[in-house]
Design an enzyme around this catalytic site. Structure first.
Site, PDB file in Angstrom:
ATOM      1  N   TYR A   1       0.863  -1.177   0.000  1.00  0.00           N
ATOM      2  CA  TYR A   1       0.000   0.000   0.000  1.00  0.00           C
ATOM      3  C   TYR A   1       0.900   1.226   0.000  1.00  0.00           C
ATOM      4  O   TYR A   1       1.782   1.339   0.860  1.00  0.00           O
ATOM      5  CB  TYR A   1      -0.878   0.048   1.255  1.00  0.00           C
ATOM      6  CG  TYR A   1      -1.477  -1.273   1.703  1.00  0.00           C
ATOM      7  CD1 TYR A   1      -2.343  -1.997   0.880  1.00  0.00           C
ATOM      8  CD2 TYR A   1      -1.184  -1.792   2.974  1.00  0.00           C
ATOM      9  CE1 TYR A   1      -2.897  -3.201   1.315  1.00  0.00           C
ATOM     10  CE2 TYR A   1      -1.742  -2.980   3.407  1.00  0.00           C
ATOM     11  CZ  TYR A   1      -2.590  -3.695   2.581  1.00  0.00           C
ATOM     12  OH  TYR A   1      -3.120  -4.871   3.019  1.00  0.00           O
ATOM     13  N   ARG A   2       0.659   2.136  -0.920  1.00  0.00           N
ATOM     14  CA  ARG A   2       1.567   3.286  -1.034  1.00  0.00           C
ATOM     15  C   ARG A   2       1.565   4.150   0.237  1.00  0.00           C
ATOM     16  O   ARG A   2       0.544   4.223   0.947  1.00  0.00           O
ATOM     17  CB  ARG A   2       1.200   4.134  -2.254  1.00  0.00           C
ATOM     18  CG  ARG A   2      -0.086   4.888  -2.072  1.00  0.00           C
ATOM     19  CD  ARG A   2      -0.350   5.840  -3.221  1.00  0.00           C
ATOM     20  NE  ARG A   2      -1.519   6.636  -2.950  1.00  0.00           N
ATOM     21  CZ  ARG A   2      -2.643   6.608  -3.674  1.00  0.00           C
ATOM     22  NH1 ARG A   2      -2.744   5.817  -4.722  1.00  0.00           N
ATOM     23  NH2 ARG A   2      -3.657   7.390  -3.354  1.00  0.00           N
TER      24      ARG A   2
ATOM     25  N   GLU B   1       1.378 -14.115   3.535  1.00  0.00           N
ATOM     26  CA  GLU B   1       2.154 -13.838   2.319  1.00  0.00           C
ATOM     27  C   GLU B   1       3.578 -14.379   2.445  1.00  0.00           C
ATOM     28  O   GLU B   1       4.195 -14.766   1.448  1.00  0.00           O
ATOM     29  CB  GLU B   1       2.228 -12.324   2.048  1.00  0.00           C
ATOM     30  CG  GLU B   1       0.995 -11.709   1.428  1.00  0.00           C
ATOM     31  CD  GLU B   1      -0.123 -11.438   2.413  1.00  0.00           C
ATOM     32  OE1 GLU B   1       0.081 -11.610   3.639  1.00  0.00           O
ATOM     33  OE2 GLU B   1      -1.221 -11.043   1.957  1.00  0.00           O
TER      34      GLU B   1
ATOM     35  N   TRP C   1      -4.183   2.031   2.573  1.00  0.00           N
ATOM     36  CA  TRP C   1      -4.803   0.733   2.366  1.00  0.00           C
ATOM     37  C   TRP C   1      -6.271   0.971   2.052  1.00  0.00           C
ATOM     38  O   TRP C   1      -6.997   1.618   2.794  1.00  0.00           O
ATOM     39  CB  TRP C   1      -4.603  -0.222   3.537  1.00  0.00           C
ATOM     40  CG  TRP C   1      -4.848   0.296   4.915  1.00  0.00           C
ATOM     41  CD1 TRP C   1      -5.896   1.052   5.355  1.00  0.00           C
ATOM     42  CD2 TRP C   1      -4.009   0.053   6.051  1.00  0.00           C
ATOM     43  NE1 TRP C   1      -5.766   1.310   6.684  1.00  0.00           N
ATOM     44  CE2 TRP C   1      -4.619   0.698   7.143  1.00  0.00           C
ATOM     45  CE3 TRP C   1      -2.824  -0.652   6.251  1.00  0.00           C
ATOM     46  CZ2 TRP C   1      -4.064   0.658   8.414  1.00  0.00           C
ATOM     47  CZ3 TRP C   1      -2.282  -0.692   7.519  1.00  0.00           C
ATOM     48  CH2 TRP C   1      -2.907  -0.037   8.575  1.00  0.00           C
TER      49      TRP C   1
ATOM     50  N   ASP D   1      -1.920   7.521 -10.619  1.00  0.00           N
ATOM     51  CA  ASP D   1      -2.142   6.111 -10.268  1.00  0.00           C
ATOM     52  C   ASP D   1      -2.042   5.177 -11.461  1.00  0.00           C
ATOM     53  O   ASP D   1      -1.879   5.601 -12.597  1.00  0.00           O
ATOM     54  CB  ASP D   1      -3.515   5.976  -9.587  1.00  0.00           C
ATOM     55  CG  ASP D   1      -3.426   5.109  -8.357  1.00  0.00           C
ATOM     56  OD1 ASP D   1      -2.811   4.030  -8.442  1.00  0.00           O
ATOM     57  OD2 ASP D   1      -3.965   5.509  -7.304  1.00  0.00           O
TER      58      ASP D   1
HETATM   59  C1  LIG Z   1       2.851  -0.955  -7.286  1.00  0.00           C
HETATM   60  C2  LIG Z   1       1.591  -1.272  -6.542  1.00  0.00           C
HETATM   61  C3  LIG Z   1       1.046  -0.331  -5.670  1.00  0.00           C
HETATM   62  C4  LIG Z   1      -0.128  -0.605  -4.976  1.00  0.00           C
HETATM   63  N1  LIG Z   1      -0.649   0.343  -4.144  1.00  0.00           N
HETATM   64  C5  LIG Z   1      -1.756   0.071  -3.424  1.00  0.00           C
HETATM   65  C6  LIG Z   1      -2.280   1.037  -2.527  1.00  0.00           C
HETATM   66  O1  LIG Z   1      -1.768   2.142  -2.380  1.00  0.00           O
HETATM   67  N2  LIG Z   1      -3.390   0.684  -1.808  1.00  0.00           N
HETATM   68  C7  LIG Z   1      -3.990  -0.524  -1.926  1.00  0.00           C
HETATM   69  O2  LIG Z   1      -4.970  -0.787  -1.225  1.00  0.00           O
HETATM   70  N3  LIG Z   1      -3.534  -1.452  -2.803  1.00  0.00           N
HETATM   71  C8  LIG Z   1      -2.421  -1.188  -3.545  1.00  0.00           C
HETATM   72  N4  LIG Z   1      -1.926  -2.112  -4.413  1.00  0.00           N
HETATM   73  C9  LIG Z   1      -2.630  -3.393  -4.562  1.00  0.00           C
HETATM   74  C10 LIG Z   1      -2.386  -4.304  -3.385  1.00  0.00           C
HETATM   75  O3  LIG Z   1      -1.018  -4.441  -3.128  1.00  0.00           O
HETATM   76  C11 LIG Z   1      -3.015  -5.665  -3.631  1.00  0.00           C
HETATM   77  O4  LIG Z   1      -4.408  -5.496  -3.782  1.00  0.00           O
HETATM   78  C12 LIG Z   1      -2.726  -6.664  -2.516  1.00  0.00           C
HETATM   79  O5  LIG Z   1      -3.258  -7.918  -2.867  1.00  0.00           O
HETATM   80  C13 LIG Z   1      -3.321  -6.232  -1.204  1.00  0.00           C
HETATM   81  O6  LIG Z   1      -2.956  -7.130  -0.212  1.00  0.00           O
HETATM   82  P1  LIG Z   1      -3.983  -7.610   0.899  1.00  0.00           P
HETATM   83  O7  LIG Z   1      -4.986  -8.500   0.218  1.00  0.00           O
HETATM   84  O8  LIG Z   1      -3.106  -8.372   1.858  1.00  0.00           O
HETATM   85  O9  LIG Z   1      -4.601  -6.414   1.498  1.00  0.00           O
HETATM   86  C14 LIG Z   1      -0.756  -1.853  -5.133  1.00  0.00           C
HETATM   87  C15 LIG Z   1      -0.205  -2.806  -6.002  1.00  0.00           C
HETATM   88  C16 LIG Z   1       0.947  -2.525  -6.696  1.00  0.00           C
HETATM   89  C17 LIG Z   1       1.509  -3.553  -7.636  1.00  0.00           C
END
Ligand SMILES: Cc1cc2nc3c(=O)[nH]c(=O)nc-3n(C[C@H](O)[C@H](O)[C@H](O)COP(=O)(O)O)c2cc1C
Length: 482
Positions: free
Chosen positions: A172-173, A234, A186, A283
């Site tokens: 999450y950024r 993970e 998130w 984005d």
């Molecule tokens: C480069 C990149 C940046 C991302 N940024 C975000 C973000 O800012 N917020 C978010 O909710 N998901 C973001 N994602 C997507 C999540 O990492 C992805 O949905 C992940 O499966 C979330 O993990 P979780 O299921 O454990 O919450 C990003 C993915 C990538 C590849």
């Protein structure tokens, strides 16, 4: 052999001719972004900026930004082989007979070997900064002109589920607000947000502990973006991918564990209920995500290697690095999807669809209405619920060939009959839905229609030249001087 850490991955990329060191000074504010964007669009290498302006920490970008680099990251000749490994596990059944029992033993032993282990110390603790630290010490990119500030774009955010105690790691950024404070982006559907919500609902504490790791061995970094079911660790999947357990180490100031081989770790807490404007941010939709309220992360301690590498990425108009990361997810998760939906032959998420906007699915249709069943099942499948448009075609259509799908699907549909709209959860990044996180989705049944589906007209076949004529023209082609 699994990569020990990020620098071992960098060395492997360099050896394979997949990395270029940039020794001139380049500004982390916008300039590195422009380099990375041009490079990925031209099929260029990963970039290691050795002199980001105003910093001593080098910046690694585009390390995953091609099919080849994804293979190097995951140490495979094709990511399909990971899908095959998963399929083999899924097919493990109660063995019949002593021989098949013996055959299964190594596989079962391997499963046990994937679980993360806890170690006392690790390279991420070579330097521990409890007081004198500033997030401004790191070359965090401002990616696009309209961004609300610098953003850490490729973090591994660790938190624990307060109810089950299980760990989550999500990418999450993180927007840098000042020396010690950041945003925590998130989105509401994600696991970190769920941990936060649960803790708030419990009402027993006022703070949530979390840690943000930046840079690690590539399988561990990659696992942060995987759309896993809640409470699946993970780090276990990272262990499966690298065929070696991930070593985790306890943080200094919070009850969270992070990969011991990480380059940089930010430890801290979120004050439950404290929100602050986050964004705007250029984005991966290719548009700016508008500013919105998100929780605030207070950094209490920074630990790092002596000479850390800052790993990052940029997202923006596709295709970008995240397209290649997503493509590998598409391949790796196909066997899991086929476990629930065995009629699915293949799926494709074209770059222009940014993962959630478009998913093309081919199926082996054996009963009326099956295309619609598949759409609804996908809308009920983890993060695939975000799929804004699902197009289902028959098995002979190659969904990896978007042009073929467009041609055949558009021919095959009677729009009023074959398009279905549903309401439901929408990706937080969708700027068109009537409400944030809630709106409509569209399914297109582009399969051949059957009499059992009410279609009683004749259905034509696709035009193809007779094989003997093709062979003959193969011979004549050169003679004709073509
Ligand atoms: C480069 C990149 C940046 C991302 N940024 C975000 C973000 O800012 N917020 C978010 O909710 N998901 C973001 N994602 C997507 C999540 O990492 C992805 O949905 C992940 O499966 C979330 O993990 P979780 O299921 O454990 O919450 C990003 C993915 C990538 C590849």
């Amino acid at each position: 052999m699994a990569y020990q850490d990020l620098r071992a991955f960098v060395a492997a990329l360099e050896k394979a001719g997949e990395l270029k060191r940039v020794s001139i000074e380049v500004d982390p504010e916008l300039e590195i972004s422009e380099f990375a964007d041009r490079s990925v669009k031209r099929g260029g290498p990963a970039l290691l900026f050795e002199k980001p302006k105003g910093h001593t920490v080098p910046v690694l970008i585009n390390a995953f930004a091609s099919d080849r680099r994804m293979q190097i990251a995951l140490e495979v000749d094709s990511v399909d082989s990971i899908a095959q490994r998963i399929a083999d596990y899924l097919q493990m059944r109660m063995p019949e007979g002593i021989l098949s029992k013996l055959k299964m033993l190594p596989m079962l032993a391997e499963v046990g070997a994937f679980f993360p282990t806890i170690v006392k110390d690790g390279p991420c603790k070579e330097v521990v900064k409890r007081d004198a630290f500033s997030l401004r010490d790191y070359p965090v990119l401002k990616c696009w002109p309209g961004d609300g500030g610098p953003f850490i774009t490729l973090p591994m955010v660790f938190s624990n589920n307060p109810v089950t105690g299980k760990r989550n790691c999500g990418c999450y950024r993180i927007q840098i607000y000042d020396e010690r404070t950041t945003g925590m982006h998130w989105q509401t559907h994600k696991q970190g947000a769920d941990h936060y919500r649960r803790l708030r609902q419990e009402g027993k504490v006022t703070r949530m502990e979390a840690a943000v790791a930046i840079g690690a061995d590539p399988a561990t970094m990659y696992s942060a973006i995987l759309p896993l079911p809640p409470d699946i660790d993970e780090m276990m999947i990272a262990g499966f991918l690298r065929k070696k357990p991930v070593e985790m180490v306890k943080c200094e100031t919070v009850g969270v564990e992070v990969p011991a081989n990480a380059e940089i770790v930010l430890e801290g807490y979120l004050e439950l209920g404290e929100l602050r404007t986050e964004g705007p941010f250029g984005d991966h939709t290719g548009f700016y995500s508008l500013e919105d309220d998100y929780p605030v992360f207070h950094v209490t301690c920074v630990t790092q290697r002596k000479n850390p590498i800052y790993a990052t990425t940029i997202v923006g108009p596709p295709p970008m690095e995240d397209f290649y990361m997503g493509k590998a997810i598409e391949r790796i998760f196909l066997p899991l999807m086929r476990m629930q939906l065995p009629e699915v032959r293949d799926i494709c998420m074209p770059a222009e669809g940014i993962f959630h906007n478009l998913i093309l699915v081919s199926i082996r249709k054996t009963y009326p209405g099956q295309a619609r069943k598949v759409m609804h099942a996908i809308w009920g499948l983890g993060q695939a619920m975000f799929s804004k448009v699902i197009v289902v075609v028959d098995e002979e259509v190659d969904v990896q060939n978007v042009s073929e799908v467009a041609w055949k699907a558009l021919n095959n549909i009677d729009p009023q009959r074959d398009i279905e709209f549903v309401m439901g959860p929408i990706d937080s990044l969708d700027h068109a839905s009537r409400l944030a996180n809630y709106g409509s989705k569209m399914g297109v049944d582009a399969t051949r229609k059957w009499p059992e589906e009410g279609f009683t007209r004749r259905w034509p076949t696709v035009i193809e030249m007779a094989p003997q004529v093709r062979t003959r023209v193969d011979e004549l082609w050169k003679k004709a001087g073509l």
